[in-house]
Scaffold this active site. Structure first.
Site: not given
Length: 355
Positions: A71, A129-130
């Site tokens: 991502d 992940e962000e």
């Protein structure tokens, strides 16, 4: 859609970046990565949500995990990708080039071009992940399928300027809520101003001297900072509440309970509400595989000041480092860009070490 994993690493990075994959919308890129890995034939391919795992089964004595997230943060008029310059000065621009489609592309190229590595390999490409850690795809794999992640050493392809960054610092966010008493601003003496009470907390923060700590030969710099403050409801009302959010970045010689105990000592007399927390990870560069990889890179290691998913591998007892192309200071910026020479060097180092 499938990707050509035998394509040049720069072309592959562009293809990955040009599939929009803002956190929460990774299904198309996960589909493309899964389909492309399945075409290789020498890998077992597994999937959980929008996380894709592929692994060899060669019976080697050691297993290395190569991992990266799929991502990106939101696009800001910086896709599709474009290239400027030529030769040694060629630069690839666009969202995800640094964080971290370049690292993912190098790992996918290894999956395709190193079919019989000297170590068994596990490739982990994951979602979210962000955003908040509760949504993190690697965290989900740790909970649901820890056996998929088994290994002796892990390399997370986060941008590190082609330098091995060992471990990572822990992070903790706490909230202090200060109470006052509301009153009309024209009769302020009848109230208690909660915003004014924040001055004492800010004075503590201003006087705080963060540690610089050496852990396993790497020097980590801690931090303690107010990251948000709010209070008041109108221009003619004395605020009856003020909220201060504080972020503590702590070296990997401390665990979460120790870090919290330190904050309770610093802010003695105040009630701390823990809003978020994540353990750090020690460098582990003395482990055999890590030492070998460090020698292959040929540069002195550096500490990782931010928190990364190496900590999730550490929680499984797997030594892990950050190693990827690109300047981490360019991650999430509108000007995100990556020298293609750095990208090719990252692939070269990984392939040479793993063959």
């Amino acid at each position: 859609m499938t990707l050509d994993l035998h394509d040049d690493v720069v072309a592959l990075t562009r293809a990955l970046c040009d599939i929009p994959s803002v956190s929460g919308d990774e299904a198309p890129i996960a589909d493309a990565v899964e389909a492309s890995l399945r075409k290789l034939g020498h890998l077992e391919v597994l999937r959980d949500g929008d996380a894709v795992v592929a692994r060899t089964g060669l019976g080697r004595a050691r297993r290395v995990v190569l991992a990266g997230h799929l991502d990106t943060v939101p696009i800001k008029d910086n896709l599709p990708t474009w290239i400027t310059g030529t030769g040694a000065d060629e630069i690839l621009h666009g969202r995800g080039t640094v964080d971290m489609k370049g690292g993912v592309a190098a790992q996918l190229r290894i999956a395709a071009t190193v079919p019989e590595p000297r170590n068994d390999l596990t490739f982990v490409f994951y979602d979210n992940e962000e955003v908040a850690s509760v949504r993190n795809g690697l965290g989900r794999l740790v909970r649901n399928h820890p056996d998929w992640l088994a290994g002796d050493f892990a390399i997370l392809g986060e941008p590190s300027n082609g330098t091995v960054e060992g471990g990572c610092q822990g992070t903790m966010r706490v909230r202090i809520t200060l109470a006052g008493r509301a009153a009309h601003a024209a009769r302020s003496w009848r109230g208690v101003n909660a915003v004014h009470a924040a001055g004492d907390v800010l004075a503590i923060l201003n006087a705080y001297e963060p540690r610089t700590v050496e852990v396993d030969g790497l020097e980590y710099r801690e931090g303690l900072n107010a990251v948000n403050i709010s209070g008041g409801i109108a221009g003619n009302v004395i605020p009856d509440q003020c909220v201060i959010d504080i972020n503590h970045r702590f070296a990997p010689d401390r665990d979460i309970p120790t870090a919290l105990a330190h904050l309770q000592e610093v802010f003695a007399g105040y009630e701390l509400e823990v809003r978020d927390q994540a353990s750090g990870a020690r460098p582990g560069l003395d482990q055999p595989a890590a030492a070998e990889f460090l020698a292959a890179v040929g540069r002195p290691p550096a500490p990782k000041f931010g928190w990364t998913d190496v900590a999730r591998f550490a929680s499984l007892g797997i030594p892990a480092v950050n190693y990827g192309p690109g300047d981490p200071l360019l991650a999430h910026t509108d000007e995100e860009h990556l020298p293609t020479a750095d990208l090719r060097e990252c692939e070269r180092v990984l392939a040479a070490w793993l063959r």
